[in-house]
Motif scaffolding. Structure first.
Motif, PDB file in Angstrom:
ATOM      1  N   VAL A   1       0.760  -1.243   0.459  1.00  0.00           N
ATOM      2  CA  VAL A   1      -0.369   0.258   0.344  1.00  0.00           C
ATOM      3  C   VAL A   1       1.063   1.435   0.041  1.00  0.00           C
ATOM      4  N   ASP A   2       0.855   2.098  -1.095  1.00  0.00           N
ATOM      5  CA  ASP A   2       1.270   3.893  -0.984  1.00  0.00           C
ATOM      6  C   ASP A   2       0.274   4.661  -0.870  1.00  0.00           C
ATOM      7  N   PHE A   3       1.199   4.880   0.986  1.00  0.00           N
ATOM      8  CA  PHE A   3       0.683   5.974   1.682  1.00  0.00           C
ATOM      9  C   PHE A   3      -0.198   7.402   0.840  1.00  0.00           C
ATOM     10  N   ASN A   4       0.917   7.700   0.285  1.00  0.00           N
ATOM     11  CA  ASN A   4       0.532   8.572  -0.071  1.00  0.00           C
ATOM     12  C   ASN A   4      -0.878   9.245  -1.038  1.00  0.00           C
ATOM     13  N   GLY A   5      -0.633   8.060  -2.569  1.00  0.00           N
ATOM     14  CA  GLY A   5      -2.062   7.608  -2.643  1.00  0.00           C
ATOM     15  C   GLY A   5      -3.082   7.762  -2.281  1.00  0.00           C
ATOM     16  N   LEU A   6      -3.097   7.638  -0.886  1.00  0.00           N
ATOM     17  CA  LEU A   6      -4.685   7.339  -0.263  1.00  0.00           C
ATOM     18  C   LEU A   6      -5.240   8.950  -0.168  1.00  0.00           C
ATOM     19  N   VAL A   7      -6.330   8.972  -0.932  1.00  0.00           N
ATOM     20  CA  VAL A   7      -6.924  10.463  -0.879  1.00  0.00           C
ATOM     21  C   VAL A   7      -8.058  10.037  -0.732  1.00  0.00           C
TER      22      VAL A   7
END
Length: 126
Positions: free
Chosen positions: A52-58
């Motif tokens: 999971v790429d946290f920066n991509g969570l929106v």
């Protein structure tokens, strides 16, 4: 006292110079810790969490975009940096404690001190 002279005295005080060195070293240490977090620990955390790429969570709320993934990433960064600083300070405190525990070797008293001690003991016994 002239303004320039007063400023020079202020800038050359030990505390200001120590603080400047601390800021410079802190900046360099910050880069090291940031690299540790971004390049070493986050890929491992990413593998554990299934990539999971946290920066991509929106999240979209109307026209607004809430980037909660970036917030999660920053929380992880903070926790890891705080932990690294904790370990560093703990190690430094342990070293300081060892320095304090080492008994100071008293120097051998001089002949004059020995003589004065003997005179003191004789006067005490009278």
């Amino acid at each position: 006292m002239g303004f320039i002279k007063e400023f020079r005295e202020f800038a050359m005080k030990g505390n200001v110079m120590d603080m400047a060195v601390g800021v410079i070293i802190g900046g360099a240490f910050g880069k090291i810790v940031s690299s540790l977090v971004e390049d070493v620990l986050m890929p491992i955390i990413g593998m554990v969490t299934g990539g999971v790429d946290f920066n991509g969570l929106v999240a979209k709320v109307g026209d607004a975009t809430i980037k909660y993934g970036t917030f999660i990433q920053n929380v992880f960064d903070f926790l890891i940096i705080a932990f690294c600083i904790f370990l560093m300070i703990k190690a430094m405190n342990k070293l300081k404690k060892k320095e304090k525990e080492e008994p100071a070797v008293a120097p051998e008293p001089s002949a004059e001190e020995k003589l004065l001690g003997e005179i003191r003991d004789l006067l005490k016994n009278k």
